[in-house]
Design a protein around this motif. Structure first.
Motif, PDB file in Angstrom:
ATOM      1  N   ARG A 107     -15.238  91.034  55.556  1.00 27.56           N
ATOM      2  CA  ARG A 107     -13.625  91.335  56.776  1.00 27.56           C
ATOM      3  C   ARG A 107     -13.943  92.924  56.578  1.00 27.56           C
ATOM      4  O   ARG A 107     -13.128  93.260  57.699  1.00 27.56           O
ATOM      5  N   ASN A 154      -6.254  95.330  43.798  1.00 24.24           N
ATOM      6  CA  ASN A 154      -6.462  93.049  44.275  1.00 24.24           C
ATOM      7  C   ASN A 154      -7.826  92.882  45.304  1.00 24.24           C
ATOM      8  O   ASN A 154      -8.207  93.004  45.884  1.00 24.24           O
ATOM      9  N   TYR A 155      -7.646  94.320  46.423  1.00 27.21           N
ATOM     10  CA  TYR A 155      -8.741  94.960  47.221  1.00 27.21           C
ATOM     11  C   TYR A 155      -9.158  96.060  47.240  1.00 27.21           C
ATOM     12  O   TYR A 155      -9.227  96.953  48.763  1.00 27.21           O
ATOM     13  N   GLU A 159      -8.749  97.420  51.177  1.00 26.12           N
ATOM     14  CA  GLU A 159      -7.548  98.410  51.402  1.00 26.12           C
ATOM     15  C   GLU A 159      -7.872  99.827  51.371  1.00 26.12           C
ATOM     16  O   GLU A 159      -6.876 100.769  51.534  1.00 26.12           O
ATOM     17  N   ARG A 285      -1.686  89.681  45.751  1.00 21.40           N
ATOM     18  CA  ARG A 285      -1.947  90.073  47.086  1.00 21.40           C
ATOM     19  C   ARG A 285      -0.201  91.159  47.159  1.00 21.40           C
ATOM     20  O   ARG A 285       0.134  90.064  46.679  1.00 21.40           O
ATOM     21  N   CYS A 286       0.256  91.297  47.986  1.00 22.28           N
ATOM     22  CA  CYS A 286       0.958  92.442  47.868  1.00 22.28           C
ATOM     23  C   CYS A 286       1.444  90.827  49.086  1.00 22.28           C
ATOM     24  O   CYS A 286       2.786  91.365  49.619  1.00 22.28           O
ATOM     25  N   THR A 287       0.964  90.468  49.975  1.00 23.73           N
ATOM     26  CA  THR A 287       1.673  89.811  51.134  1.00 23.73           C
ATOM     27  C   THR A 287       1.616  87.960  50.380  1.00 23.73           C
ATOM     28  O   THR A 287       2.002  87.687  50.879  1.00 23.73           O
ATOM     29  N   GLN A 443       0.939  86.591  55.213  1.00 27.34           N
ATOM     30  CA  GLN A 443      -0.590  87.440  54.823  1.00 27.34           C
ATOM     31  C   GLN A 443      -0.632  88.257  56.145  1.00 27.34           C
ATOM     32  O   GLN A 443      -0.163  88.940  56.890  1.00 27.34           O
ATOM     33  N   ARG A 444      -1.676  88.999  55.944  1.00 28.38           N
ATOM     34  CA  ARG A 444      -1.567  90.251  55.959  1.00 28.38           C
ATOM     35  C   ARG A 444      -2.534  89.450  57.634  1.00 28.38           C
ATOM     36  O   ARG A 444      -2.282  90.909  58.345  1.00 28.38           O
ATOM     37  N   PHE A 451       0.521  95.908  60.567  1.00 25.68           N
ATOM     38  CA  PHE A 451       0.243  95.531  59.141  1.00 25.68           C
ATOM     39  C   PHE A 451       1.918  96.602  59.051  1.00 25.68           C
ATOM     40  O   PHE A 451       1.714  97.347  58.777  1.00 25.68           O
TER      41      PHE A 451
HETATM   42  O1  G3H Z   1      -2.952  93.058  48.553  1.00 26.25           O
HETATM   43  C1  G3H Z   1      -2.030  92.775  49.813  1.00 26.25           C
HETATM   44  C2  G3H Z   1      -3.423  92.700  51.042  1.00 26.25           C
HETATM   45  O2  G3H Z   1      -2.973  93.401  52.336  1.00 26.25           O
HETATM   46  C3  G3H Z   1      -3.241  91.502  51.469  1.00 26.25           C
HETATM   47  O3  G3H Z   1      -3.952  90.487  52.522  1.00 26.25           O
HETATM   48  O4  G3H Z   1      -3.073  88.490  52.986  1.00 26.25           O
HETATM   49  O5  G3H Z   1      -4.992  88.925  53.747  1.00 26.25           O
HETATM   50  O6  G3H Z   1      -4.831  89.022  51.418  1.00 26.25           O
HETATM   51  P1  G3H Z   1      -3.956  89.448  52.672  1.00 26.25           P
END
Ligand code: G3H
Length: 487
Positions: A107, A154-155, A159, A285-287, A443-444, A451
């Protein structure tokens, strides 16, 4: 190069994953080490980034867009060649499943390519002429200066690069601090940074954040703070800059995304999406969905199916095929989850699965907590882990009020079948958060979508093209038009 010559103190990195030998003995292992720099090194690193920006005539900040894209393509090619090593390091350092670590890597490559394409399109190729009232204006999109980039654990790759890559492509110079968990995975990329970009353009600082980051900001030499991390840290760091109006912030922060399940929702779909939304990568995940708000008439049925689906999740070590729940980055995270569910239980909630009893101290079995009420930690705090708080509502206004009164404003999911009722909810919700998801999890992606977040959840918009805008400013060169040029 930077690390090969390092002879100072080093920090040992312990992997959060556990291994078990034939006799059943469990152990964790040392993954490697990285330099532990101090303020002398971080001052020098910041000075290098400032010098590369200020004296960069003909180099990075003044290089043509085509030139910068060429360097970036060179970098991507070198990065792609390191795929398997970086993927394994993501897996070992943060416990992300092998499949998801691969997804994160791929990604990121796609994100870089999409950002390059967006840059070619931006403002018709980044320079636009207009003649207005006898003045020729050449509008250029120009860099902002030195950008301090910090990503989350986490990413760690994706990120960090979501800010670093667009900032770089716009001609800024970078100071980059890898996340506390997810540091070693950048090492294979340092040589590619060094060979693809001019000297001083990307500068990596390996040091405890609390020691060096406030100091760098206090120097006034950082022009942009690009942080994907916690709201508390962002708040603290922004205050360190001596002139707040000189600091631009691009921030992706805490979230407490809710799912509102209406009485006529397709329960199979809602359960499936809520399990994925709440527990993919252990809820880190923040999302992620961090609160499920279910209509009282269906809450028992929903909970039964939800708990059954959670029990089906495959728990294990990140290299095991099909694994879904994997270790958290350290025992402090399992301790947080335990404390949160114990507090909820003391205040009257029922816990399905108490998270404990696994063979590995960083592995926490997903817990479902119901009913969560105001006054419990889990009601407002972002748990960022495998604990799912659930509450019931009678009138949809209560669910709406939960979102309106939240300190966070990233996303919401709504599950239901009546298009009119959903439509009536979407309009007020989209003015409270930055994305409303209908009959699907939060999700992102896709990453070209904006975003963002409101309140404590973000500052600025990150997506492919929005990020390029966030790390640049429109400047112009104005010339008086002569009679000749007017023709
Ligand atoms: O942790 C926050 C990320 O932006 C989550 O991305 O929704 O693709 O897992 P994602």
């Amino acid at each position: 190069g930077q690390l090969a010559t390092w002879s100072g103190p080093v920090k040992t990195v312990l992997s959060p994953v556990c291994t078990r030998d034939a006799s059943g003995r469990v152990s964790q292992f040392e993954l490697g080490s990285h330099p532990e720099m101090g303020i002398v090194e971080s001052d020098a690193i910041l000075a290098a980034a400032v010098a590369a920006y200020d004296s960069g005539r003909g180099e990075w900040p003044t290089m043509s867009v085509a030139g910068r894209i060429e360097c970036m393509q060179d970098f991507v090619q070198q990065m792609a060649a390191k795929r398997e090593l970086v993927v394994k390091l993501i897996m070992w350092e943060i416990g992300k499943s092998l499949a998801d670590s691969r997804k994160e890597f791929d990604r990121t490559i796609e994100y870089i390519q999409a950002t390059i394409e967006a840059l070619k399109e931006l403002d018709n190729g980044n320079s636009r002429f207009a003649v207005v009232e006898g003045t020729i204006g050449q509008v250029r999109r120009t860099p902002l200066g030195v950008v301090l980039c910090m990503g989350p654990y986490n990413y760690p790759l994706n990120e960090t690069f979501c800010t670093l890559i667009p900032a770089l492509l716009m001609g800024n110079t970078i100071v980059f601090k890898p996340p506390q968990y997810g540091t070693l995975l950048f090492e294979p990329l340092l040589e590619a940074f060094r060979s693809a970009f001019p000297r001083g353009v990307i500068n990596t600082v390996y040091a405890p954040g609390e020691l060096v980051v406030p100091r760098m900001l206090a120097s006034g030499d950082i022009n942009v703070l690009a942080l994907i991390g916690s709201s508390r840290v962002a708040d603290h760091l922004k205050k360190q800059h001596p002139k707040s109006h000189r600091l631009r912030a691009v921030l992706g922060l805490d979230a407490k995304n809710a799912a509102i399940v209406l009485p006529d929702a397709d329960l199979d779909l809602a359960v499936k999406e809520c399990v994925l939304g709440a527990l993919s990568f252990n809820g880190q995940r923040c999302t992620a969905l961090k609160m499920l708000i279910v209509h009282r008439s269906i809450v028992d049925k929903f909970l039964k199916r939800f708990a059954a689906a959670v029990n089906e999740l495959k728990v294990g070590m990140p290299w095991e095929p099909g694994v879904q729940i994997t270790p958290l980055p350290g025992p402090h995270r399992t301790a947080y989850m335990t404390a949160a569910i114990e507090e909820a239980a003391e205040k009257g909630a029922t816990i399905q699965n108490d998270g404990g009893g696994t063979f590995c101290q960083t592995l926490f079995l997903p817990a479902v907590v119901y009913p969560v009420r105001e006054g419990m930690k889990l009601y407002r705090e972002e748990q960022f882990g495998p604990v799912v708080p659930v509450m019931a509502y009678d009138d949809v206004e209560e669910a709406l009020q939960y979102v309106i009164t939240s300190d966070h404003g990233q996303q919401v999911s709504v599950f239901g079948s009546d298009a009119e009722q959903i439509g009536a909810l979407v309009d007020p919700l989209v003015n409270q958060v930055c994305r409303v998801n209908i009959n699907c999890q939060c999700q992102r992606g896709p990453d070209v979508f904006p975003f963002a977040g409101r309140k404590d959840s973000a500052e600025g918009t990150l997506s492919v093209a929005d990020a390029l805008r966030a790390f640049s400013i429109r400047s112009m060169v104005a010339t008086k038009a002569t009679d000749q040029s007017k023709k």
